[in-house]
Enzyme design. Structure first.
Site, PDB file in Angstrom:
ATOM      1  N   ARG A   1       0.834  -1.212   0.000  1.00 31.47           N
ATOM      2  CA  ARG A   1       0.000   0.000   0.000  1.00 31.47           C
ATOM      3  C   ARG A   1       0.865   1.257   0.000  1.00 31.47           C
ATOM      4  O   ARG A   1       0.485   2.280  -0.550  1.00 31.47           O
ATOM      5  CB  ARG A   1      -0.956  -0.002   1.199  1.00 31.47           C
ATOM      6  CG  ARG A   1      -0.244  -0.020   2.532  1.00 31.47           C
ATOM      7  CD  ARG A   1      -1.231   0.015   3.677  1.00 31.47           C
ATOM      8  NE  ARG A   1      -0.570  -0.263   4.927  1.00 31.47           N
ATOM      9  CZ  ARG A   1      -0.987   0.170   6.106  1.00 31.47           C
ATOM     10  NH1 ARG A   1      -2.065   0.917   6.203  1.00 31.47           N
ATOM     11  NH2 ARG A   1      -0.336  -0.134   7.203  1.00 31.47           N
TER      12      ARG A   1
ATOM     13  N   SER B   1      -4.572   4.846   5.814  1.00 25.10           N
ATOM     14  CA  SER B   1      -4.375   3.444   5.435  1.00 25.10           C
ATOM     15  C   SER B   1      -3.946   3.306   3.982  1.00 25.10           C
ATOM     16  O   SER B   1      -3.237   2.385   3.630  1.00 25.10           O
ATOM     17  CB  SER B   1      -5.674   2.653   5.647  1.00 25.10           C
ATOM     18  OG  SER B   1      -5.985   2.604   7.012  1.00 25.10           O
TER      19      SER B   1
ATOM     20  N   GLU C   1     -18.989   4.315   0.237  1.00 26.79           N
ATOM     21  CA  GLU C   1     -18.251   3.755  -0.896  1.00 26.79           C
ATOM     22  C   GLU C   1     -19.082   3.730  -2.179  1.00 26.79           C
ATOM     23  O   GLU C   1     -18.554   3.937  -3.274  1.00 26.79           O
ATOM     24  CB  GLU C   1     -17.764   2.343  -0.551  1.00 26.79           C
ATOM     25  CG  GLU C   1     -16.734   2.301   0.575  1.00 26.79           C
ATOM     26  CD  GLU C   1     -17.352   2.332   1.968  1.00 26.79           C
ATOM     27  OE1 GLU C   1     -18.598   2.281   2.076  1.00 26.79           O
ATOM     28  OE2 GLU C   1     -16.601   2.425   2.954  1.00 26.79           O
TER      29      GLU C   1
ATOM     30  N   PHE D   1     -14.456  -3.223   0.800  1.00 25.33           N
ATOM     31  CA  PHE D   1     -15.428  -2.158   0.547  1.00 25.33           C
ATOM     32  C   PHE D   1     -15.320  -1.629  -0.879  1.00 25.33           C
ATOM     33  O   PHE D   1     -16.222  -0.942  -1.363  1.00 25.33           O
ATOM     34  CB  PHE D   1     -15.234  -1.019   1.554  1.00 25.33           C
ATOM     35  CG  PHE D   1     -15.088  -1.495   2.965  1.00 25.33           C
ATOM     36  CD1 PHE D   1     -15.927  -2.481   3.454  1.00 25.33           C
ATOM     37  CD2 PHE D   1     -14.095  -0.986   3.797  1.00 25.33           C
ATOM     38  CE1 PHE D   1     -15.784  -2.958   4.755  1.00 25.33           C
ATOM     39  CE2 PHE D   1     -13.952  -1.454   5.092  1.00 25.33           C
ATOM     40  CZ  PHE D   1     -14.785  -2.442   5.579  1.00 25.33           C
TER      41      PHE D   1
ATOM     42  N   ARG E   1      -1.573  -4.840   3.216  1.00 24.11           N
ATOM     43  CA  ARG E   1      -1.126  -4.158   4.422  1.00 24.11           C
ATOM     44  C   ARG E   1       0.210  -4.641   4.985  1.00 24.11           C
ATOM     45  O   ARG E   1       0.967  -3.826   5.522  1.00 24.11           O
ATOM     46  CB  ARG E   1      -2.206  -4.323   5.500  1.00 24.11           C
ATOM     47  CG  ARG E   1      -1.872  -3.696   6.821  1.00 24.11           C
ATOM     48  CD  ARG E   1      -3.082  -3.733   7.745  1.00 24.11           C
ATOM     49  NE  ARG E   1      -2.798  -3.073   9.009  1.00 24.11           N
ATOM     50  CZ  ARG E   1      -2.445  -3.713  10.117  1.00 24.11           C
ATOM     51  NH1 ARG E   1      -2.316  -5.015  10.107  1.00 24.11           N
ATOM     52  NH2 ARG E   1      -2.203  -3.051  11.224  1.00 24.11           N
TER      53      ARG E   1
END
Lengths: 318, 285
Positions: A13, A40, A61, A86, A170
């Site tokens: 990410r 994030s 979203e 999402f 992540r």
């Protein structure tokens, strides 16, 4: 076995965030959208330099996908960002109608894909996203393997006209690909040439495959390792060329075994050249809380499981 | 265009609607007939459209012109008719509506490259979000065009509408005019019985919108006046919501005021009865 070394570990990410930073400076049409997950998604550098080209959507979203589709009318290149769960399952119909069917130039950029987001558990660990996205006509599906490749992919998709699903994650993992690599959508990357088995891996599993290749080498098995960063369109030629040589395949992905890379590869094999294939993937289940390493081990996705799968595939060869 | 001229166009559009739906024995005449005045007034009077030698030209980006989005895509017959009558594509193509290989799909799409359509719609609740994106792109491009979007009142039951309703005032999207077709009907019956939306005006006001009403949404003069008023309120930091009170099936007596003609096609006899009530003003396709 070609040696892969690394000097640091980073999350993919952050590669996305670095790519967005570059795009912010290079392409005035790029607009970033986020649904309350700026930190994030590592978007701070982009937002700091281009506040007018960042659209905070809040925890909405579905609206973010629609706004993104609308932004393309007027020539913008929207990068809609949130967690993979999402970004796909939650908004499938919005992507289907407003983006894919309408053929809009929207980049859906999804972090925290797969099991390795870890402790948050199954509500957030989507393992069906590749399947959902690849089933949409016209959708390009990309799952890069490390920080550098994710950065390069992020920059490359801005120049690709059409909807793209870019998947990353992540956990911090070794950075083993070149910093200045050229990212070619739809082109497989030969990680290691071998003769006994083709290990076809995507995303975080590419590093696991490299480790598996080293273990296999010690056992006298010469594994060919291919990084499929683009699941759709799939580089069928590279896959077929490899199996002509090796005669068996292991596919490795951080995804449900149903509907992912493995099934895409199986379609190619069924149609062109039947060889044994073993799946390294989540066996049609949800995930759970745990550390990334624990989860990869428990769900059968680590290097050790790739080694076992490779041996099974080789044993099945005629 | 004079009101009388607009009314003549509307009469022809209504003929097109019932003939198209009859021609394929499917489609949605009720909402289409109810929104005829709005779409005619927009395309023949209010909207600034790209033209070349007096003829409309279409490009997807729609820079420096006004844009219209139809969120409740099932009322495609009225939109297709208005687009064809305005010159976007040949009126003869209306005869292909909902038939195999047609560009006039049951619900509007970009897939067949039909001039005038910029997004697929039909799955409800998505159009307001798309329109907000297009309006935001106009702001980023320093483009003074206005974005219009029409939704149904039943459609207000979709959750995404309220995500978009929250977004628009927060981001001060004040180059957008949205409409809700308040005909009080949806497929399963009157909206108050199926799922009561209650006071939509108060809801949008509470969300931060500027709300106005057109009480006579099938009176061309009232619609034209309402559109003029709505436009005058743009540019002050708030999106505009127009509550358009219409009659479902308006203009064909036996289709009016009931949900029964939401998605039903007239038979030969009913078609004749409908056409007898609508003057042929521009020539049937």
């Amino acid at each position: 076995m070609k040696k892969y070394t690394f000097t640091e570990k980073k999350d993919t990410r952050s590669g996305f965030g670095a790519g967005m930073h570059v795009l912010g400076q290079q392409n005035p049409n790029v607009v970033a959208l986020c649904a309350d997950l700026v930190g994030s998604l590592k978007l701070e550098p982009f937002i700091k330099e281009n506040p007018e080209r960042f659209i905070q959507c809040g925890i909405s979203e579905a609206n973010m996908i629609g706004v993104s589709a609308g932004l393309t009318i007027g020539g913008k290149i929207p990068f809609a960002t949130t967690f993979a769960n999402f970004a796909t399952g939650r908004v499938y119909d919005q992507i289907r109608q407003s983006v894919a069917y309408s053929n809009k130039n929207v980049k859906i950029c999804a972090s925290h894909a797969g099991l390795t987001l870890g402790e948050d558990g199954a509500t957030h660990q989507i393992l069906e996203d590749i399947g959902m996205m690849k089933m949409l006509p016209g959708m390009t599906v990309i799952n890069p393997c490390d920080y550098n490749q994710t950065k390069a992919a992020t920059i490359a998709i801005a120049d690709h006209e059409g909807p793209v699903y870019l998947r990353f994650g992540r956990p911090v993992i070794p950075v083993f690909t070149d910093a200045d690599q050229k990212f070619e959508i739809g082109k497989a990357w030969m990680v290691n040439e071998g003769t006994d088995v083709s290990i076809i891996a995507t995303g975080h599993m590419v590093w696991e495959a490299i480790q598996a290749g080293e273990i296999l080498e010690a056992d006298g098995i010469n594994a060919e390792i291919i990084n499929i960063h683009t699941i759709k369109p799939l580089d069928e030629e590279a896959i077929l060329k490899s199996v002509e040589k090796t005669g068996c395949v292991v596919t490795a992905e951080e995804h449900n075994r149903i509907g992912g890379l493995g099934d895409s590869v199986a379609q190619v094999l069924v149609k062109n050249k039947l060889v044994p294939q073993e799946y390294v993937a989540v066996n049609d289940s949800f995930g759970e809380s745990g550390t990334p390493a624990q989860l990869l081990q428990k769900y059968g996705l680590d290097a050790k499981h790739i080694v076992e799968a490779a041996k099974r595939a080789i044993a099945r060869k005629q | 265009m004079e009101i009388e001229q607009l009314e003549k166009v509307a009469s022809q559009v209504r003929r097109d609607i019932v003939r198209m739906v009859h021609g394929c024995q499917s489609g949605h005449p009720g909402g289409s007939l109810g929104c005829t005045e709005l779409l005619v007034a927009l395309y023949f009077e209010r909207m600034k459209l790209k033209e070349n030698d007096g003829k409309v030209v279409f490009d997807m980006d729609g820079r420096d012109e006004d844009l219209f989005f139809l969120s409740n895509g099932h009322i495609s017959p009225v939109w297709y008719s208005v687009l064809a009558r305005r010159g976007y594509f040949p009126v003869s193509e209306l005869a292909t509506f909902r038939k195999l290989d047609s560009r006039l799909q049951g619900h509007p799409t970009t897939h067949e490259h039909l001039e005038g359509i910029r997004i697929a719609s039909g799955s409800l609740g998505q159009g307001l979000s798309v329109a907000l994106g297009a309006a935001t792109a106009k702001k980023l491009n320093n483009d003074k065009g206005i974005v219009y979007v029409l939704m149904g009142d039943g459609e207000q039951q979709e959750g995404q509408v309220w995500e978009a309703a929250t977004f628009a005032p927060h981001h001060q999207v004040d180059n957008l005019i949205a409409f809700i077709d308040l005909n009080g009907q949806q497929i399963d019956g009157p909206t108050v019985k199926v799922m009561n939306n209650r006071d939509l005006g108060a809801k949008y006001e509470a969300f931060g919108w500027e709300v106005i009403s057109i009480e006579e949404g099938n009176d061309m003069a009232a619609v034209a006046k309402g559109l003029y008023e709505a436009k005058g309120r743009l540019g002050h930091g708030r999106p505009i919501m127009v509550l358009l009170h219409t009659g479902m099936g308006y203009g064909v007596d036996f289709m009016m005021g009931s949900h029964k003609w939401h998605g039903v096609a007239p038979n030969d006899e009913q078609l004749a009865a409908a056409l007898a009530q609508l003057d042929e003003t521009l020539g049937d396709y």
